[in-house]
Motif scaffolding. Sequence first.
Motif, short mmCIF file in Angstrom:
data_model
loop_
_atom_site.label_atom_id
_atom_site.label_comp_id
_atom_site.label_asym_id
_atom_site.label_seq_id
_atom_site.Cartn_x
_atom_site.Cartn_y
_atom_site.Cartn_z
N GLN A 72 0.77 -1.21 -0.06
CA GLN A 72 -0.34 0.43 -0.10
C GLN A 72 0.94 1.24 -0.10
N ALA A 73 2.05 1.02 0.86
CA ALA A 73 2.77 2.32 0.73
C ALA A 73 3.72 2.57 -0.93
N LEU A 74 3.94 1.83 -1.41
CA LEU A 74 4.01 1.66 -2.85
C LEU A 74 3.40 2.52 -3.68
N LYS A 75 1.99 2.36 -3.62
CA LYS A 75 0.96 3.31 -4.17
C LYS A 75 0.90 4.80 -3.13
N ASP A 76 0.83 4.51 -1.88
CA ASP A 76 0.45 6.08 -1.59
C ASP A 76 1.76 6.77 -2.39
N TYR A 77 2.65 6.45 -2.27
CA TYR A 77 3.81 6.92 -2.11
C TYR A 77 4.15 7.24 -3.96
N GLY A 78 3.71 6.53 -4.23
CA GLY A 78 3.68 6.70 -5.78
C GLY A 78 5.12 5.90 -6.71
N LEU A 79 4.81 5.20 -5.84
CA LEU A 79 6.81 4.57 -6.06
C LEU A 79 6.21 3.50 -7.26
N THR A 80 6.11 3.52 -7.97
CA THR A 80 5.90 3.26 -9.46
C THR A 80 6.68 2.04 -9.29
N ASP A 81 8.02 2.75 -9.54
CA ASP A 81 9.11 1.57 -10.45
C ASP A 81 9.61 0.27 -9.30
N TRP A 82 9.46 1.47 -7.84
CA TRP A 82 10.08 -0.96 -7.20
C TRP A 82 9.14 -1.46 -6.67
N LYS A 83 9.71 -2.54 -6.44
CA LYS A 83 9.02 -3.87 -6.38
C LYS A 83 9.60 -4.65 -4.95
N LEU A 84 8.94 -4.82 -4.32
CA LEU A 84 8.83 -6.09 -2.87
C LEU A 84 8.80 -6.86 -3.12
N VAL A 85 9.91 -7.51 -2.49
CA VAL A 85 10.35 -8.43 -2.85
C VAL A 85 9.91 -9.71 -1.96
N GLU A 86 9.32 -10.29 -2.24
CA GLU A 86 8.59 -11.69 -1.11
C GLU A 86 9.48 -12.73 -0.78
N GLY A 87 9.81 -13.10 0.15
CA GLY A 87 10.85 -14.09 1.61
C GLY A 87 10.76 -14.78 2.15
N SER A 88 11.11 -14.15 3.47
CA SER A 88 10.87 -14.85 5.00
C SER A 88 11.42 -13.96 5.89
N GLY A 89 11.17 -13.88 7.03
CA GLY A 89 11.92 -13.01 8.36
C GLY A 89 13.58 -13.12 7.51
#
Length: 312
Positions: A72-89
């Motif tokens: 949601q933060a990526l959307k709220d801040y307009g970070l369209t070029d960014w990717k959230l990498v899934e993984g684990s702690g």
Amino acid sequence: MYKNKGKLLAILGFVGALALTGCAERGASNAAASNGTSGQAAKAGAAGVGEQVKYEIIGIDPGAGLMKQTAQALKDYGLTDWKLVEGSGAAMTAALDKAYKDKKPIIVTGWTPHWMFAKYELKYLQDPKGTYGKDEEIHTVTRNGLNQDAPSAYALLDRFEWTPDEMAVVMSAVTEGKKPEEAAAQWVKDNAAKVDAWVKDLAKEEGKKLKLAYVAWDSEIASTNVVKQVLEQRLGYKVDLLQVEAGPMWAGIADGSADAVVAAWLPTTHKDYADKYKGKFEDLGANLKGTKLGLVVPTYMEITSIEDLKTK
């Protein structure tokens, strides 16, 4: 001859003066270039961070509420070029450790309490839009009916409460190589007075079985193992630990296949699950206060806010 010698000396002196002037000018030019480079590097600290980290934010398991908030933060801040990498702690902290040792930039999803804040010098990026919400609490949640089926365990779970500093002792011991159950047992031994208050006047229920579910976050590993030790050592229960993702953890409480969790992050991280299973569990309240969620970077990085990640 002397006159010619005098002319020669004058010429040599003039050439020397030109050489010195040239050196001085080159020195000044080099200094200016150096200062310019430093200035550009300072300015690029924020502007170039995207390229430096390949426009990636290192996340944790995909089912975590923290991941949903970061998306949601990526959307709220307009970070369209960014990717959230899934993984684990574990994968997130391994990536952080490698980058930190090399003094390289990195952005991770983080939360407090967590042992990484004791091991590394880190900071949260400011969240002016408030996407990550206010500070949360970790709650104890039980299945419906536990009060009647295991009254002593229910009472202990209701009384269980500790501080981030106390939790950090167990987390640090685990990261240093101790098994979670050993670190928890040592904490229970070292904090006998606090544990005495949790179990005061509670009857033992020898051999009665309980199942505690938890997510594989370092904080929840610590708290769940401490509760297990107290239930077994002081009240005679036989406790099984169920390590699951957040969704199955809440589902287990709702359908009764798990008895309790001390790992419910509310009101934000696990809000969707709490809403989904409303009426199918009992919330005993906070067992730890003073939590925080957000994007975390090493302090050697110059950026200070999520807004600094915007593409210029």
